[in-house]
Design a protein around this motif. Structure first.
Motif, PDB file in Angstrom:
ATOM      1  N   ASP A 158       0.818  -1.214   0.000  1.00  0.00           N
ATOM      2  CA  ASP A 158       0.000   0.000   0.000  1.00  0.00           C
ATOM      3  C   ASP A 158       0.848   1.259   0.000  1.00  0.00           C
ATOM      4  O   ASP A 158       0.317   2.375   0.100  1.00  0.00           O
ATOM      5  N   GLY A 159       2.160   1.104  -0.094  1.00  0.00           N
ATOM      6  CA  GLY A 159       3.044   2.259  -0.056  1.00  0.00           C
ATOM      7  C   GLY A 159       3.155   2.957  -1.398  1.00  0.00           C
ATOM      8  O   GLY A 159       2.516   2.579  -2.384  1.00  0.00           O
ATOM      9  N   GLU A 160       3.995   3.967  -1.431  1.00  0.00           N
ATOM     10  CA  GLU A 160       4.169   4.766  -2.641  1.00  0.00           C
ATOM     11  C   GLU A 160       5.423   4.384  -3.420  1.00  0.00           C
ATOM     12  O   GLU A 160       5.737   5.024  -4.426  1.00  0.00           O
ATOM     13  N   GLU A 161       6.143   3.380  -2.960  1.00  0.00           N
ATOM     14  CA  GLU A 161       7.355   2.941  -3.649  1.00  0.00           C
ATOM     15  C   GLU A 161       7.489   1.430  -3.525  1.00  0.00           C
ATOM     16  O   GLU A 161       6.914   0.801  -2.633  1.00  0.00           O
ATOM     17  N   ALA A 162       8.218   0.846  -4.449  1.00  0.00           N
ATOM     18  CA  ALA A 162       8.435  -0.593  -4.444  1.00  0.00           C
ATOM     19  C   ALA A 162       9.344  -0.989  -3.282  1.00  0.00           C
ATOM     20  O   ALA A 162      10.329  -0.305  -2.987  1.00  0.00           O
ATOM     21  N   LEU A 163       8.992  -2.101  -2.613  1.00  0.00           N
ATOM     22  CA  LEU A 163       9.800  -2.632  -1.524  1.00  0.00           C
ATOM     23  C   LEU A 163       9.810  -4.159  -1.618  1.00  0.00           C
ATOM     24  O   LEU A 163       8.901  -4.764  -2.192  1.00  0.00           O
ATOM     25  N   PRO A 164      10.833  -4.807  -1.033  1.00  0.00           N
ATOM     26  CA  PRO A 164      10.902  -6.268  -1.062  1.00  0.00           C
ATOM     27  C   PRO A 164       9.974  -6.904  -0.021  1.00  0.00           C
ATOM     28  O   PRO A 164      10.008  -6.539   1.156  1.00  0.00           O
ATOM     29  N   PHE A 165       9.160  -7.850  -0.467  1.00  0.00           N
ATOM     30  CA  PHE A 165       8.196  -8.535   0.393  1.00  0.00           C
ATOM     31  C   PHE A 165       8.426 -10.045   0.332  1.00  0.00           C
ATOM     32  O   PHE A 165       8.941 -10.581  -0.649  1.00  0.00           O
ATOM     33  N   GLY A 166       8.006 -10.723   1.373  1.00  0.00           N
ATOM     34  CA  GLY A 166       8.006 -12.179   1.413  1.00  0.00           C
ATOM     35  C   GLY A 166       6.970 -12.659   2.399  1.00  0.00           C
ATOM     36  O   GLY A 166       6.463 -11.885   3.223  1.00  0.00           O
ATOM     37  N   LEU A 167       6.641 -13.942   2.335  1.00  0.00           N
ATOM     38  CA  LEU A 167       5.624 -14.514   3.216  1.00  0.00           C
ATOM     39  C   LEU A 167       6.125 -15.838   3.787  1.00  0.00           C
ATOM     40  O   LEU A 167       7.069 -16.432   3.283  1.00  0.00           O
ATOM     41  N   GLY A 168       5.460 -16.282   4.826  1.00  0.00           N
ATOM     42  CA  GLY A 168       5.784 -17.579   5.408  1.00  0.00           C
ATOM     43  C   GLY A 168       4.945 -17.841   6.641  1.00  0.00           C
ATOM     44  O   GLY A 168       4.094 -17.032   7.033  1.00  0.00           O
ATOM     45  N   GLN A 169       5.174 -18.987   7.243  1.00  0.00           N
ATOM     46  CA  GLN A 169       4.530 -19.360   8.495  1.00  0.00           C
ATOM     47  C   GLN A 169       5.588 -19.884   9.455  1.00  0.00           C
ATOM     48  O   GLN A 169       6.621 -20.420   9.038  1.00  0.00           O
ATOM     49  N   HIS A 170       5.306 -19.740  10.751  1.00  0.00           N
ATOM     50  CA  HIS A 170       6.266 -20.138  11.787  1.00  0.00           C
ATOM     51  C   HIS A 170       5.582 -21.139  12.725  1.00  0.00           C
ATOM     52  O   HIS A 170       5.202 -20.803  13.838  1.00  0.00           O
ATOM     53  N   PRO A 171       5.446 -22.400  12.293  1.00  0.00           N
ATOM     54  CA  PRO A 171       4.797 -23.389  13.153  1.00  0.00           C
ATOM     55  C   PRO A 171       5.765 -24.036  14.146  1.00  0.00           C
ATOM     56  O   PRO A 171       6.951 -24.235  13.848  1.00  0.00           O
ATOM     57  N   PHE A 172       5.238 -24.380  15.317  1.00  0.00           N
ATOM     58  CA  PHE A 172       5.968 -25.129  16.334  1.00  0.00           C
ATOM     59  C   PHE A 172       5.405 -26.549  16.363  1.00  0.00           C
ATOM     60  O   PHE A 172       4.197 -26.730  16.563  1.00  0.00           O
ATOM     61  N   PHE A 173       6.271 -27.527  16.177  1.00  0.00           N
ATOM     62  CA  PHE A 173       5.853 -28.918  16.196  1.00  0.00           C
ATOM     63  C   PHE A 173       6.387 -29.608  17.452  1.00  0.00           C
ATOM     64  O   PHE A 173       7.460 -29.263  17.954  1.00  0.00           O
ATOM     65  N   LEU A 174       5.630 -30.576  17.925  1.00  0.00           N
ATOM     66  CA  LEU A 174       6.049 -31.348  19.087  1.00  0.00           C
ATOM     67  C   LEU A 174       7.384 -32.034  18.805  1.00  0.00           C
ATOM     68  O   LEU A 174       7.557 -32.678  17.767  1.00  0.00           O
ATOM     69  N   ARG A 175       8.337 -31.872  19.722  1.00  0.00           N
ATOM     70  CA  ARG A 175       9.610 -32.577  19.595  1.00  0.00           C
ATOM     71  C   ARG A 175       9.642 -33.724  20.590  1.00  0.00           C
ATOM     72  O   ARG A 175       9.602 -33.519  21.798  1.00  0.00           O
ATOM     73  N   THR A 176       9.697 -34.939  20.063  1.00  0.00           N
ATOM     74  CA  THR A 176       9.870 -36.125  20.867  1.00  0.00           C
ATOM     75  C   THR A 176      11.243 -36.717  20.564  1.00  0.00           C
ATOM     76  O   THR A 176      11.935 -36.283  19.638  1.00  0.00           O
ATOM     77  N   GLN A 177      11.633 -37.727  21.317  1.00  0.00           N
ATOM     78  CA  GLN A 177      12.975 -38.282  21.178  1.00  0.00           C
ATOM     79  C   GLN A 177      13.217 -38.851  19.787  1.00  0.00           C
ATOM     80  O   GLN A 177      14.336 -38.754  19.256  1.00  0.00           O
ATOM     81  N   ASN A 178      12.184 -39.419  19.173  1.00  0.00           N
ATOM     82  CA  ASN A 178      12.397 -40.075  17.882  1.00  0.00           C
ATOM     83  C   ASN A 178      11.599 -39.442  16.748  1.00  0.00           C
ATOM     84  O   ASN A 178      11.282 -40.102  15.764  1.00  0.00           O
ATOM     85  N   VAL A 179      11.277 -38.163  16.872  1.00  0.00           N
ATOM     86  CA  VAL A 179      10.576 -37.482  15.787  1.00  0.00           C
ATOM     87  C   VAL A 179      11.442 -37.503  14.526  1.00  0.00           C
ATOM     88  O   VAL A 179      12.671 -37.414  14.585  1.00  0.00           O
ATOM     89  N   ARG A 180      10.788 -37.664  13.377  1.00  0.00           N
ATOM     90  CA  ARG A 180      11.482 -37.737  12.102  1.00  0.00           C
ATOM     91  C   ARG A 180      11.050 -36.588  11.205  1.00  0.00           C
ATOM     92  O   ARG A 180       9.873 -36.218  11.186  1.00  0.00           O
ATOM     93  N   VAL A 181      11.997 -36.029  10.446  1.00  0.00           N
ATOM     94  CA  VAL A 181      11.701 -34.966   9.490  1.00  0.00           C
ATOM     95  C   VAL A 181      12.270 -35.371   8.135  1.00  0.00           C
ATOM     96  O   VAL A 181      13.436 -35.762   8.036  1.00  0.00           O
ATOM     97  N   GLU A 182      11.443 -35.268   7.107  1.00  0.00           N
ATOM     98  CA  GLU A 182      11.884 -35.627   5.772  1.00  0.00           C
ATOM     99  C   GLU A 182      11.476 -34.539   4.792  1.00  0.00           C
ATOM    100  O   GLU A 182      10.320 -34.114   4.761  1.00  0.00           O
ATOM    101  N   ALA A 183      12.421 -34.056   3.986  1.00  0.00           N
ATOM    102  CA  ALA A 183      12.154 -33.014   2.995  1.00  0.00           C
ATOM    103  C   ALA A 183      13.221 -33.071   1.912  1.00  0.00           C
ATOM    104  O   ALA A 183      14.383 -33.396   2.184  1.00  0.00           O
ATOM    105  N   ASN A 184      12.838 -32.724   0.698  1.00  0.00           N
ATOM    106  CA  ASN A 184      13.774 -32.703  -0.428  1.00  0.00           C
ATOM    107  C   ASN A 184      14.338 -31.290  -0.563  1.00  0.00           C
ATOM    108  O   ASN A 184      13.655 -30.371  -1.016  1.00  0.00           O
ATOM    109  N   VAL A 185      15.583 -31.112  -0.145  1.00  0.00           N
ATOM    110  CA  VAL A 185      16.262 -29.811  -0.195  1.00  0.00           C
ATOM    111  C   VAL A 185      17.608 -29.998  -0.897  1.00  0.00           C
ATOM    112  O   VAL A 185      18.096 -31.114  -1.049  1.00  0.00           O
ATOM    113  N   THR A 186      18.203 -28.891  -1.312  1.00  0.00           N
ATOM    114  CA  THR A 186      19.509 -28.981  -1.977  1.00  0.00           C
ATOM    115  C   THR A 186      20.610 -28.231  -1.250  1.00  0.00           C
ATOM    116  O   THR A 186      21.790 -28.541  -1.428  1.00  0.00           O
ATOM    117  N   GLY A 187      20.272 -27.235  -0.447  1.00  0.00           N
ATOM    118  CA  GLY A 187      21.293 -26.420   0.200  1.00  0.00           C
ATOM    119  C   GLY A 187      21.034 -26.206   1.676  1.00  0.00           C
ATOM    120  O   GLY A 187      19.895 -26.284   2.146  1.00  0.00           O
TER     121      GLY A 187
END
Length: 289
Positions: free
Chosen positions: A140-169
């Motif tokens: 809604d401003g009068e000039e261009a600015l850099p924007f981004g979006l996201g979410q910040h969820p907190f997940f239960l951490r247990t001793q054997n929780v597993r996370v799987e995702a396809n990433v490169t870096g």
């Protein structure tokens, strides 16, 4: 008028949670009676997820340059650097409230703390085992600015929780909890397999993400499928194995993008231009075969 201290209930036949107007986030999330996203205390109250708008994470030096002009920010929490934008700290207005769907809105004007002017909306909904978080922002401003979006969820951490995702870096961390260098994935933190979380402080960005991730709690017989189209970055945060939570934060850009080439994936929105994002979390019972 709805009190900011009274969360709005949000529930389906399998998911039970609530929505806080302060911070526009979720309370604890239970799936089939199992707490999968704990509410973590912070400056915005006890939330299990909050929106990142008009961008996520920190801005080094509390300033950035664009088109030969310097834009100044002010710290907005106990962190010395401007953190996570405004949406997680502001009071959102209710546009629509149903048992399984709540729509909120927010307007931000420039101040001594931020040059950003924008309108934001988010729709939080549940249907059966599916949690959906949709976010919208318009410059809604009068000039261009850099924007981004996201979410910040907190997940239960247990001793054997597993996370799987396809990433490169993978990005290492330097002083000020800022990204340092993009490196190969470390042996003890490679989510491309069925990885457990190492017992150490974690605060790292992964890029080249295809927007899909799976979290499994074998001891609870529950898993979660995260789908985040157009989110090529995920932040993994966990203060310790004993904290009881960890975060897998879908983002459209890298942290500290204001100081990275091509703004680290931040989009330069012209006045009146907008962007949207949608993230879904599909919970499943693995113990039912």
């Amino acid at each position: 008028m709805t009190s900011l201290s009274l969360p709005l209930p949000l529930a389906s036949d399998r998911i039970d949670t609530s929505v806080s107007l302060r911070g526009g986030g979720l309370g604890a999330v239970r799936f089939d009676g199992v707490e999968v996203m704990p509410a973590v205390g912070g400056v915005n109250g006890d939330l299990s997820c909050f929106p990142l708008v008009p961008f996520g994470n920190r801005v080094e030096f509390n300033r950035f340059e664009l088109g030969g002009k310097t834009y100044q920010l002010s710290p907005n929490s106990s962190d010395p650097l401007y953190l996570h934008g405004d949406g997680w700290l502001r009071a959102w207005a209710v546009q629509e409230a149903q048992e399984d769907r709540i729509k909120l809105s927010l307007r931000q004007t420039p101040s001594a703390g931020t040059p950003y002017a924008y309108s934001a909306e988010q729709t939080l909904s549940v249907s059966g085992a599916l949690l959906s978080l949709s976010l919208f922002v318009r410059n809604d401003g009068e000039e261009a600015l850099p924007f981004g979006l996201g979410q910040h969820p907190f997940f239960l951490r247990t001793q054997n929780v597993r996370v799987e995702a396809n990433v490169t870096g993978y990005w290492t961390e330097r002083a000020g909890h800022l990204p340092d260098a993009r490196t190969a994935l470390p042996d003890d933190l490679d989510p491309r397999g069925d990885a457990t979380l190492p017992d150490r402080f974690l605060n790292n960005a992964f890029d080249g993400w295809d927007g899909a991730a799976q979290i499994r709690w074998p001891d609870r017989g529950v898993s979660a499928i995260i789908t985040a189209p157009d989110h090529s970055v995920a932040m993994l945060y966990s203060p310790s194995a004993e904290a009881g939570f960890f975060c897998w934060e879908p983002m459209t850009h890298l942290p500290n993008g204001h100081h990275l080439p091509e703004f680290g994936g931040l989009r330069l929105l012209e006045p009146g231009e907008a962007m949207r994002s949608t993230i879904t979390i599909d919970f499943r019972r693995d113990d039912l075969g």
